[in-house]
Design an enzyme around this catalytic site. Structure first.
Site, mmCIF file in Angstrom:
data_model
loop_
_atom_site.group_PDB
_atom_site.id
_atom_site.type_symbol
_atom_site.label_atom_id
_atom_site.label_comp_id
_atom_site.label_asym_id
_atom_site.label_seq_id
_atom_site.Cartn_x
_atom_site.Cartn_y
_atom_site.Cartn_z
ATOM 1 N N ASP A 1 37.661 -48.642 29.355
ATOM 2 C CA ASP A 1 38.797 -49.346 28.688
ATOM 3 C C ASP A 1 39.646 -48.746 27.819
ATOM 4 O O ASP A 1 39.177 -47.714 27.170
ATOM 5 C CB ASP A 1 38.119 -50.569 27.595
ATOM 6 C CG ASP A 1 39.093 -51.542 27.318
ATOM 7 O OD1 ASP A 1 39.593 -51.983 28.332
ATOM 8 O OD2 ASP A 1 39.042 -51.988 26.102
ATOM 9 N N GLY B 1 51.537 -47.878 32.938
ATOM 10 C CA GLY B 1 51.242 -48.191 31.718
ATOM 11 C C GLY B 1 52.407 -47.766 30.757
ATOM 12 O O GLY B 1 53.627 -47.947 30.989
#
Length: 201
Positions: free
Chosen positions: A72, A156
């Protein structure tokens, strides 16, 4: 040895393969989500990177019976009090819309002066072992937020993040080898290598 990577992100898969190969662990087969029977996506409700990574890694073990790695990660911006953080992938409202996330971040940072645009990419990787043990490794990558997207590599927020080590260049302008040596995920994954090496041997 087979290790399940609880992701379908092709770039994460390649990154892990490069790191394991670089460590001389050539006998490891990485099995992405696409190569195992579908299983329910766990709810990532821990509120922090480590907790969410552990949830995903444990779900991978439960579903596949294999050693499982999950990560994560996100971008923590000083001027936004550490946000978007765990909300990075869905900062603009829809999950994984990189262009919308970058556009929102740029607008939020528009009036922030150059000296206060500090940020860090943070990644926590969890290796869950079928016997119940979980090993966690964190990596941080310090830098600043640019005023426009630069570069075509990465994903991202890479085009907006200028690493401390390469001022003026974005993470999306680095080669794969450069990024592995510097990046948050590269550091976090590398932290799991000694444990994987023990299991392989």
């Amino acid at each position: 040895m087979r290790i399940h990577l609880a992701s379908n992100n092709a770039k994460k898969l390649k990154e892990l393969r490069r790191i394991l190969d670089g460590a001389g662990l050539h006998g490891v087969e990485i099995v992405p989500l696409s190569d195992v029977p579908p299983y329910p996506e766990p709810v990532e409700d821990a509120g922090n990177f480590a907790g969410n990574a552990i949830i995903k890694a444990r779900a991978g073990v439960e579903a596949t019976g294999l050693l499982s790695i999950a990560d994560d990660s996100g971008l923590c911006v000083d001027a936004l009090n550490g946000m978007p953080g765990v909300l990075s992938a869905r900062w603009s409202g829809s999950h994984g819309d990189d262009a919308a996330n970058n556009a929102l971040l740029l607008s939020q940072m528009e009036d922030v002066p150059d000296g206060k645009r500090g940020a860090a990419f943070v990644s926590t990787c969890a290796l869950a072992i079928p016997d119940g043990e979980v090993v966690v490794s964190e990596g941080r990558w310090e830098g600043t937020i640019l005023r426009a997207c630069q570069g075509e590599n990465g994903f991202g927020y890479d085009p907006l993040f200028s690493p401390m080590e390469t001022p003026g260049r974005s993470a999306a302008e680095l080669s794969a080898d450069e990024k592995d040596a510097l990046s948050h995920r590269g550091k976090a994954l590398a932290g799991l290598v000694p444990e994987i090496a023990k299991l392989v041997r």
